[in-house]
Design an enzyme around this catalytic site. Sequence first.
Site, PDB file in Angstrom:
ATOM      1  N   THR A  64       0.848  -1.177   0.000  1.00 30.14           N
ATOM      2  CA  THR A  64       0.000   0.000   0.000  1.00 30.14           C
ATOM      3  C   THR A  64       0.892   1.239   0.000  1.00 30.14           C
ATOM      4  OG1 THR A  64      -1.904   1.035   1.082  1.00 30.14           O
ATOM      5  CG2 THR A  64      -0.261   0.015   2.525  1.00 30.14           C
ATOM      6  N   LYS A  68       4.007   1.683  -3.739  1.00 29.63           N
ATOM      7  CA  LYS A  68       3.549   0.985  -4.940  1.00 29.63           C
ATOM      8  C   LYS A  68       4.495   1.154  -6.131  1.00 29.63           C
ATOM      9  CE  LYS A  68      -1.328   0.925  -3.632  1.00 29.63           C
ATOM     10  NZ  LYS A  68      -2.721   1.180  -4.046  1.00 29.63           N
ATOM     11  N   GLY A 128      -9.425  13.717  -8.843  1.00 27.33           N
ATOM     12  CA  GLY A 128      -8.075  13.489  -8.351  1.00 27.33           C
ATOM     13  C   GLY A 128      -7.198  12.869  -9.416  1.00 27.33           C
ATOM     14  N   TYR A 219     -13.098   4.813   2.832  1.00 30.95           N
ATOM     15  CA  TYR A 219     -14.007   3.997   3.648  1.00 30.95           C
ATOM     16  C   TYR A 219     -13.949   4.362   5.122  1.00 30.95           C
ATOM     17  CZ  TYR A 219      -9.834   1.005   4.435  1.00 30.95           C
ATOM     18  OH  TYR A 219      -8.599   0.521   4.750  1.00 30.95           O
ATOM     19  N   GLY A 240     -14.683   2.281  -0.810  1.00 36.65           N
ATOM     20  CA  GLY A 240     -13.322   1.783  -0.735  1.00 36.65           C
ATOM     21  C   GLY A 240     -13.240   0.414  -0.091  1.00 36.65           C
TER      22      GLY A 240
END
Length: 275
Positions: A64, A68, A128, A219, A240
Amino acid sequence: MSLRRRAAVLGKPIAHSLSPVIHTAGYAAAGLTGWSYTRIECAAAELPDLVAGLGPEWAGLSVTMPGKEAALAVADAASPVAAAVGAANTLVRRPDGSWYADNTDVAGMVRVLTEAGVSAGAAVTVLGAGGTARAALAAAAQLACSSVTVVARRPEAVDELRPVADALAVALTPAGWADAPRCLSTADVVVSTVPKGVADPLADAVTWRPDTVLFDALYDPWPTPLATAADRAGCRIVSGLDLLLAQAIGQFEQFTGVTAPRAAMAAALTAARAG
């Protein structure tokens, strides 16, 4: 006695990650008694040395933020989608000891959007222009969407997405933040990838169409004001958490070679959130 196999999620910060809940429940339901899954705090700069020091018992890594791009760079080979997106959230240990990079965020996003009713020809607006927006472009390409508009606060952020769009053969249309209400009001699919709070002022500025699908990558907290407003208008909502589960299922199957017990993994995630 079962062979001991290990997997983990890497990131910084990582204490909040629910990935161990999902994967551990999957191991239990699939009868993989020799498997364990943990969290490892790891910055991007630390990732190459960490991966190089892992023993043969390590089957895979979930990666995460902020690692990445580093995960893609450390791999010996990569899936076409990870290479096109320029980021990997999955490292799989192959039998010869080498590492293979993939991006299951993309397949996960395709899955949750398809289940929400998105089909070929849809017009997509992405809020975004960061890492999740890259996955959204790849998902839009795989879903054969008709157009992709990227709304960003900084024009240069959209410019950084152009090589990804070109690699995916996606026609990208840039839009400024002031145009966000119009872009969201006319989209078939809205994918919000911005941090907590950024999209809140847009919630009541959009004239939501009831046949629009909103995927909000957040989320926590949930529901967001954006999701609440869209839901009130009758839109289909994807969170999410839906993506977290879908991308984990892809990782589970690549790590273990076993079909993921999706229901058990979903139930564990729901219970963890409720708790």
